[in-house]
Design an enzyme around this catalytic site. Structure first.
Site, PDB file in Angstrom:
ATOM      1  N   HIS B  37       0.827  -1.207   0.000  1.00  0.00           N
ATOM      2  CA  HIS B  37       0.000   0.000   0.000  1.00  0.00           C
ATOM      3  C   HIS B  37       0.868   1.267   0.000  1.00  0.00           C
ATOM      4  CE1 HIS B  37      -3.410  -2.638   0.710  1.00  0.00           C
ATOM      5  NE2 HIS B  37      -4.195  -1.621   0.432  1.00  0.00           N
ATOM      6  N   LYS B 103      -9.973  -8.242   7.098  1.00  0.00           N
ATOM      7  CA  LYS B 103     -10.737  -8.519   8.310  1.00  0.00           C
ATOM      8  C   LYS B 103     -10.695  -7.323   9.252  1.00  0.00           C
ATOM      9  CE  LYS B 103      -7.178 -11.113  10.844  1.00  0.00           C
ATOM     10  NZ  LYS B 103      -6.942 -10.638  12.210  1.00  0.00           N
TER      11      LYS B 103
END
Lengths: 286, 195
Positions: B37, B103
């Site tokens: 990222h 999650k």
């Protein structure tokens, strides 16, 4: 001894303990029929079956290898450390473990699960004639939601007593939400210094889920916290439901008059805990 | 029955999803976690447009077996998503990503990104590594393996019937916020009960 430790790691990484499987099944039946919570708990059991059958990791985050080793005087500690080190390398090569150790100075993954503090080793020499090694593989998701409180805590209205401890434990579950991979188990240490608090709270995680704390007041607190946390509605993976934790396990350590820490370590549902005993050259796993 | 999402997908198909929907995903997706990222935002590599456009990012650091010249995912559950909160909305906008799977849920910036760019956040079951690895049929490509290591590398994978739940939709609804609010309220009620 190296092979014995390799097998300990393999079993820990690929097989859930029976008491944990029983807990998942038991709580699954308590969830509302056809609910998402029930479906998630069912998938967890399916994952456990598949991982064991294929001998692959239950979870890709094979975690920190946390060893608590009790050993007799005749075995040099260095020999055990060497065996664990070599077993960790071999377990990584065999994909029982993911390369999971990163040097924060270089940001490089060491590739073999070795480095400063890895594996995490806790040795204790004892008078018994055999060696007992207990291992937990504790992933980053649940490690990240561990928390330490310093009492009194004004925001929680928590004083330096068991009612204050209760408030901390409930708060830890609320703050974790599903992020520790709920349903989890909370290992708690009341007292100690900050460092020992975490070590002791993790040692609580070696207890079986269905055991009873020999200290009566702690047993009562464990039962109460378990029941109350499961009223929060957080549920499996934090997506709602009746099952937020499978257990709360509480121990104590002496504290300074000036300090009162409550330390909570969260263990995820993928509860990778295994024990090995080496006695008279024979290895037994539990 | 869970709805099937075929990747690459469309903005319309994604905007039709609501928080709470159970889905199964089939097609090509891309793993990315912390290092990836940071890299996507700071370096903005052009070659990722092709694989990310109308596809999904999976927050996963897998256990991978190398068999000859090919790779196979051995264990591949989701990792905690909130760490990517500073980057994710920008990544979604920059690469036209339609879904982010992980999650634990994500924060307000990503929720706004889902609304602005037509995306969803999907929750996979944490720790479901063996079952999810079984639904990953092929490793198609890998980028930055040498630089980031196995867990952090950018893996392009082909999945079949990958199970997930939409928990943040493009209409501003987050299941995570709803459960946090309800459980915080329940906590206060428990604090009222003293011995």
């Amino acid at each position: 001894m190296q092979d014995a430790f390799l097998e300990l790691i393999r079993r820990a990484s690929t097989q859930l303990p029976k008491d944990v499987l029983d807990a998942i099944e038991s709580y699954r039946t308590k969830e509302a029929p056809d609910s998402m919570a029930q479906s998630i708990l069912g998938k967890m059991l399916e994952n456990a079956r598949l991982a064991k059958a294929k001998s692959v990791p239950l979870c890709q985050d094979t975690g920190t290898l946390i060893f608590y080793v009790d050993y007799p005087k005749r075995i040099p500690q260095k020999k055990i450390t060497d065996a664990i080190t070599k077993a960790a390398i071999a377990a990584t090569e065999k994909q029982y473990l993911r390369p999971n150790s990163v040097d924060p100075r270089t940001e490089k993954n060491t590739g073999n699960n070795l480095g400063i503090g890895h594996p995490s080793l806790h040795f204790h020499q004892w008078d018994k004639p055999y060696l007992r090694a207990r291992l937990i593989l504790k992933g980053g998701g649940c490690e990240n939601v561990g928390i330490q409180y310093k009492l009194p805590d004004k925001a929680l209205g928590a004083g330096r007593d068991l009612e204050g401890v209760r408030r901390c434990i409930i708060d830890a579950a609320v703050q974790a939400q599903g992020r520790g991979c709920a349903p989890g188990v909370l290992g708690v240490c009341i007292g100690g210094d900050r460092g020992y608090g975490y070590i002791a709270s993790k040692e609580q995680l070696f207890r079986k889920l269905d055991d009873t704390n020999p200290a009566k007041e702690l047993a009562q607190l464990e039962a109460r916290c378990l029941e109350e946390i499961n009223q929060l509605g957080i549920g499996p993976m934090g997506l709602g439901g009746r099952t937020t934790v499978f257990g709360v396990k509480i121990g104590t350590a002496n504290r300074l008059p000036a300090s009162y820490f409550v330390t909570v370590s969260y263990m995820c549902w993928s509860y990778r805990r295994k024990q090995m005993i080496i006695r008279d050259g024979k290895v037994r796993y539990a | 029955m869970p709805e099937t999402i075929q990747l690459p997908t469309t903005e319309a198909a994604i905007r039709a999803l609501k928080a709470g929907d159970e889905v199964e995903i089939t097609g090509l997706m891309v793993t990315a976690r912390d290092a990836a990222h940071k890299y996507m935002i700071e370096q903005r590599p052009d070659y990722l447009h092709e694989v990310l456009n109308d596809s999904m990012i999976y927050h996963c650091g897998p256990v991978v077996a190398k068999e000859g010249d090919t790779y196979r995912f051995v264990a591949a559950g989701p990792t905690t998503s909130i760490r990517e909160e500073p980057y994710e909305a920008d990544v979604m906008g920059l690469y036209k990503v339609r879904g982010v799977i992980g999650k634990g849920g994500m924060g307000p910036k990503t929720l706004a990104g889902c609304r602005d760019y037509g995306g969803v956040y999907l929750h996979a079951i944490g720790g479901l590594a063996a079952v999810l690895a079984d639904s990953i049929k092929e490793v198609v490509n890998v980028y930055m393996l040498e630089e980031f290591g196995v867990p952090e590398a950018i893996w392009v994978i082909r999945v079949e019937n990958f199970p997930a739940v939409v928990t943040m939709d493009s209409h501003g609804t987050s299941l995570h916020t709803a459960i946090l609010d309800a459980s915080t309220k329940a906590q206060k009620e428990l604090y009222e009960q003293r011995d």
